[in-house]
Design a protein around this motif. Structure first.
Motif, mmCIF file in Angstrom:
data_model
loop_
_atom_site.group_PDB
_atom_site.id
_atom_site.type_symbol
_atom_site.label_atom_id
_atom_site.label_comp_id
_atom_site.label_asym_id
_atom_site.label_seq_id
_atom_site.Cartn_x
_atom_site.Cartn_y
_atom_site.Cartn_z
ATOM 1 N N UNK A 315 8.463 -76.217 122.963
ATOM 2 C CA UNK A 315 9.152 -76.633 124.185
ATOM 3 C C UNK A 315 10.571 -77.014 123.794
ATOM 4 N N UNK A 316 11.524 -76.522 124.540
ATOM 5 C CA UNK A 316 12.923 -76.857 124.267
ATOM 6 C C UNK A 316 13.565 -77.301 125.581
ATOM 7 N N UNK A 317 14.043 -78.512 125.595
ATOM 8 C CA UNK A 317 14.704 -79.047 126.779
ATOM 9 C C UNK A 317 16.139 -79.400 126.438
ATOM 10 N N UNK A 318 17.112 -78.733 127.073
ATOM 11 C CA UNK A 318 18.511 -79.041 126.769
ATOM 12 C C UNK A 318 18.932 -80.400 127.315
ATOM 13 N N UNK A 319 19.762 -81.061 126.562
ATOM 14 C CA UNK A 319 20.308 -82.352 126.995
ATOM 15 C C UNK A 319 21.802 -82.360 126.691
ATOM 16 N N UNK A 320 22.458 -83.338 127.231
ATOM 17 C CA UNK A 320 23.889 -83.487 126.986
ATOM 18 C C UNK A 320 24.127 -84.825 126.312
ATOM 19 N N UNK A 321 24.940 -84.787 125.286
ATOM 20 C CA UNK A 321 25.199 -85.992 124.526
ATOM 21 C C UNK A 321 26.450 -86.718 125.003
ATOM 22 N N UNK A 322 26.905 -86.357 126.190
ATOM 23 C CA UNK A 322 28.133 -86.964 126.679
ATOM 24 C C UNK A 322 28.017 -88.479 126.762
ATOM 25 N N UNK A 323 26.802 -88.960 126.932
ATOM 26 C CA UNK A 323 26.611 -90.401 127.082
ATOM 27 C C UNK A 323 26.769 -91.148 125.760
ATOM 28 N N UNK A 324 26.810 -90.401 124.656
ATOM 29 C CA UNK A 324 27.047 -91.045 123.371
ATOM 30 C C UNK A 324 28.556 -91.198 123.252
ATOM 31 N N UNK A 325 29.064 -92.243 123.909
ATOM 32 C CA UNK A 325 30.500 -92.327 124.162
ATOM 33 C C UNK A 325 31.328 -92.495 122.902
ATOM 34 N N UNK A 326 30.862 -93.284 121.982
ATOM 35 C CA UNK A 326 31.677 -93.583 120.802
ATOM 36 C C UNK A 326 31.953 -92.315 120.014
ATOM 37 N N UNK A 327 30.902 -91.587 119.793
ATOM 38 C CA UNK A 327 31.064 -90.376 119.001
ATOM 39 C C UNK A 327 31.926 -89.360 119.737
ATOM 40 N N UNK A 328 31.763 -89.287 121.029
ATOM 41 C CA UNK A 328 32.499 -88.291 121.788
ATOM 42 C C UNK A 328 33.983 -88.608 121.848
#
Lengths: 604, 182
Positions: A315-328
């Motif tokens: 199973x592969x579910x795409x997500x977005x890491x935009x919420x990882x603000x510091x790294x972004x």
């Protein structure tokens, strides 16, 4: 009531059941829902243009399913629409996944039309492209040279994602059903064909969409679903932050080797194995180092037995890491996972490959019949690729292309070289002079600072030889793998003071094994390949005080470790290991994945 | 019988022979069997919502298989088997949830079956739930679906002897509960 039963209590049970049945009144919209889904399914099958290989695979898949292809997780629950435009943010626009209830059924009746169910929203790209710029890069290469035409094949893209993108390279992955070929989006149902039984075990259905509008719009995987299990959280395409809790459900039975992993762009951010039974399970990950925008969560199950392993579920579910603000907002000075790597390809040329999956991107140097390009080294600024041209010339070419420049050319044969970190002005190379003393040529490690002109050298008296080099990130210490007869060694020299080969710090190398391919990470840890033979290789790490084991793996194609190459990402999260047999392995979290590069000496 | 649940009782729509396409068959089979199949699945699943979804799944699948079936009797058997199989799969999925699900309150007795009190009826249903899966399936198909042993054997893919054995064991287990009704 006309039936009478032999058992004296039969009538009582029948009466109780029928009385109970009277209290069960189905909702009145059953026929409407069924007709809607039938129409939806009909429109999908109208699109179906199976290829010959898929038809064959489907027949095999039928064996695995049994006489009836009955699945409670029917594919018709999913919607399809041939959407193909790009969003303002550059991501593909698709219509593949309706909102689902925990049971996997649509939360509301689908809207039916003759062309598919309308469902519009942004879809997070999973593989092989991350953004529109990468797509454009491939399209240019395809238009110019016909490079990597597999991007136009959804079946190949889906299977390659599993074997190369995620890394189940040992699995014989086949397509069981294809509703994508000939359309702008669709599904490819995937299975693992076991050679022992000839059965195909269906492990999931990949969803794909073409990225862009034109005839050369490549296929992009946007996720994989699997019957009998689901990722309940995070939901598809959702923004996630750290710590990330993955909640997934297995419908029943004990899954033998379940691995839950979070993938950060090209890499594993984390993976956790578990042996679990049916029901819901939770795994929490720390995403502190995530730097890419897109990624995905995967749940896989590999069943082992009788010397084989079979992928049973994915199973592969795409997500977005935009919420990882510091790294972004504060990306590291050096890119954690470069988009590309460079390797020596066929025709004596260097080529650029996609770091994600290893697909061919473009040529970097022209073909040459006489001066083969080899040993590429991409500097830490990801700007110049240094390489050996022929026997005595060191060149460099800009990573974007252009005309190569000569860096060093002389009378001595250059066997190996290394350049420093950011400045790229400190150059070292192993040079082999004329046969001036006895039966073997003399060998020196030479270095010079292009800015100050300072230079130095260490002579290696016969029969000792220097093999390969790596600069430490301080630009001062130089690691050299050495050999004397069958005895290998690794030494680290301080170029400010070293003048003889016996100086420097000797790093332990197991007796009887070769130690080669030195490479530093940004923290100053030194890595090298240690191997007892041409089959079993290990990646080792020297921390300055001790040698640690990183990973051991078995090569698909035997190759001498003496001319292996290693390149570590600046944060030491991953390594590319090249073999002289032309294989490239990506090492992450102790796991080796064979890339499809068919080129040697990778560098990123 | 209240409805043609899952067995062929010879009451087939005389126009069924003229069903020319899957759509027509779907409509006719829905009218004849949908409610009964939902009830059957509810007995197996203990959840009417899931039961309805499963039966709808079965009808969609049957529609897709109509070219192969082309016979109302075969279609009924197909639907029955699909519902039982899907209920079994659904039950595996729901085992954990069911453990914590609140018990439904007893329904008011219907006019026709008022002779059996709601509480007694519930006790039978609850006792049925406690049976092993195969025994429960056999008893529901036999005493609610009104199927013969041969039909049950076909539906479950087991031998008639095994049907007899499961039925006997199931009835033995339910005996004390049923005796309270007599």
């Amino acid at each position: 009531m006309s039936t009478h039963y032999d058992d004296p209590h039969g009538d009582l049970l029948a009466r109780a059941l029928r009385a109970e049945a009277e209290s069960i009144v189905p909702a009145g919209d059953g026929l409407t829902k069924i007709r809607g889904r039938v129409e939806q399914r009909r429109s999908r099958f109208r699109w179906l243009i199976p290829s010959a290989s898929v038809v064959t695979a489907a027949a095999l898949g039928g064996i695995a399913f049994g006489a009836y292809s009955i699945s409670h997780n029917d594919d018709s629950l999913r919607t399809q629409q041939p959407a193909n435009s790009q969003t303002a943010s550059g991501g593909p626009t698709a219509s593949t996944h309706p909102t689902s209830t925990p049971s996997g059924h649509p939360a509301s009746p689908p809207v039916v039309s003759q062309t598919g169910t309308a469902f519009t929203g942004d879809v997070t790209p999973v593989w092989p492209f991350d953004n529109a710029a990468q797509v454009a890069s491939w399209q240019q290469g395809y238009a110019a040279d016909g490079l990597a035409p597999w991007h136009l094949d959804p079946v190949y893209t889906a299977t390659a994602f599993v074997t190369r993108g995620i890394g189940f390279s040992g699995q014989n992955v086949v397509a069981v059903r294809d509703t994508a070929t000939g359309h702008r989006s669709g599904d490819v149902t995937l299975g693992t064909r076991t050679t022992a039984s000839g059965r195909t075990v269906v492990f999931g259905t990949a969803h794909l969409i073409r990225w862009g509008n034109g005839a050369d719009a490549p296929w992009e995987v946007t996720g994989i679903d699997s019957t009998g299990a689901r990722i309940d959280s995070p939901s598809r395409d959702s923004s996630v932050s750290s710590p990330l809790t993955v909640r997934y459900t297995l419908d029943g039975g004990a899954e033998e080797n379940v691995t839950v992993s979070v993938h950060d762009g090209d890499s594993y951010a984390a993976a956790k194995p578990a042996v679990v039974g049916g029901g819901q399970h939770t795994v929490t990950f720390d995403l502190g180092n995530v730097t890419t925008t897109n990624g995905y969560v995967a749940v896989s199950d590999v069943q082992s037995g009788s010397g084989t392993s079979t992928l049973q579920r994915l199973i592969v579910t795409p997500v977005r890491f935009a919420a990882v603000a510091v790294a972004a907002s504060n990306p590291p000075a050096t890119q954690k996972y470069p988009t590309y790597f460079v390797a020596a390809a066929k025709d004596n040329r260097l080529a650029v490959y996609y770091a994600k999956g290893g697909g061919f991107a473009r040529w970097l140097t022209p073909p040459s019949a006489h001066w083969p390009a080899s040993a590429p080294y991409l500097d830490s600024a990801h700007e110049w690729v240094y390489y050996l041209a022929g026997a005595d010339e060191l060149r460099r070419v800009h990573v974007t292309g252009g005309t190569p420049e000569t860096v060093q050319k002389g009378e001595l044969q250059i066997n190996a070289f290394a350049v420093t970190g950011a400045s790229d002005e400190m150059l070292a190379y192993v040079a082999v002079g004329a046969n001036t003393n006895g039966s073997q040529p003399s060998m020196t490690v030479q270095w010079k600072d292009a800015k100050t002109g300072a230079a130095g050298a260490i002579a290696f008296p016969n029969p000792a030889t220097a093999e390969q080099l790596a600069w430490a990130p301080d630009g001062r210490h130089l690691a050299v793998t050495t050999r004397s007869g069958t005895a290998w060694g690794v030494r680290v020299y301080d170029t400010a003071t070293a003048t003889t080969a016996d100086q420097g710090v000797a790093i332990p190398c197991a007796a009887g094994e070769s130690c080669s391919a030195p490479s530093y990470d940004a923290a100053g840890n030194l890595y090298f390949v240690q191997a007892p033979d041409a089959t079993t290789w290990s990646l080792m790490q020297w921390t300055g005080t001790q040698v640690k084991h990183v990973s051991t793996w078995t090569l698909t194609t035997q190759a001498s470790p003496e001319t292996a190459t290693v390149d570590i990402t600046p944060d030491a999260e991953a390594a590319l290991v090249g073999t002289p047999a032309g294989e490239t392995y990506r090492i992450e979290h102790g796991r080796a994945t064979l890339l499809p590069t068919q080129a040697s000496q990778p560098t990123w | 019988m209240i409805e043609t649940v899952v067995a062929d009782r010879g009451g087939r729509d005389p126009s069924s022979a003229s069903w020319t396409d899957a759509d027509e068959a779907l409509t006719a089979l829905y009218s004849a069997h949908y409610r009964g199949l939902v009830r059957l699945a509810t007995f197996l699943l203990h959840d009417q919502g899931s039961a309805e979804e499963i039966v709808q799944d079965a009808f969609v699948a049957m529609h897709g298989a109509w070219r192969r079936l082309r016979d109302p009797e075969k279609a009924e058997a197909y639907l029955r088997q699909a519902v039982v199989n899907r209920s079994r799969s659904g039950l595996r999925h729901r085992k954990v949830e069911a453990k914590y699900a609140p018990k439904p309150s007893p329904d008011a007795p219907s006019a026709e079956y008022g002779a059996i009190g709601a509480l007694e009826r519930r006790s039978v249903i609850d006792a049925l739930r406690m049976l092993p899966q195969r025994q429960r399936e056999v008893l529901v198909l036999r005493y609610y679906g009104d199927l013969s042993e041969a039909q049950i054997a076909d539906t479950l893919g087991i031998s008639p002897g095994a049907v007899k054995s499961h039925a006997s064991r199931g009835m033995t287990a339910l005996r004390s509960t049923l005796e309270q009704l007599s």
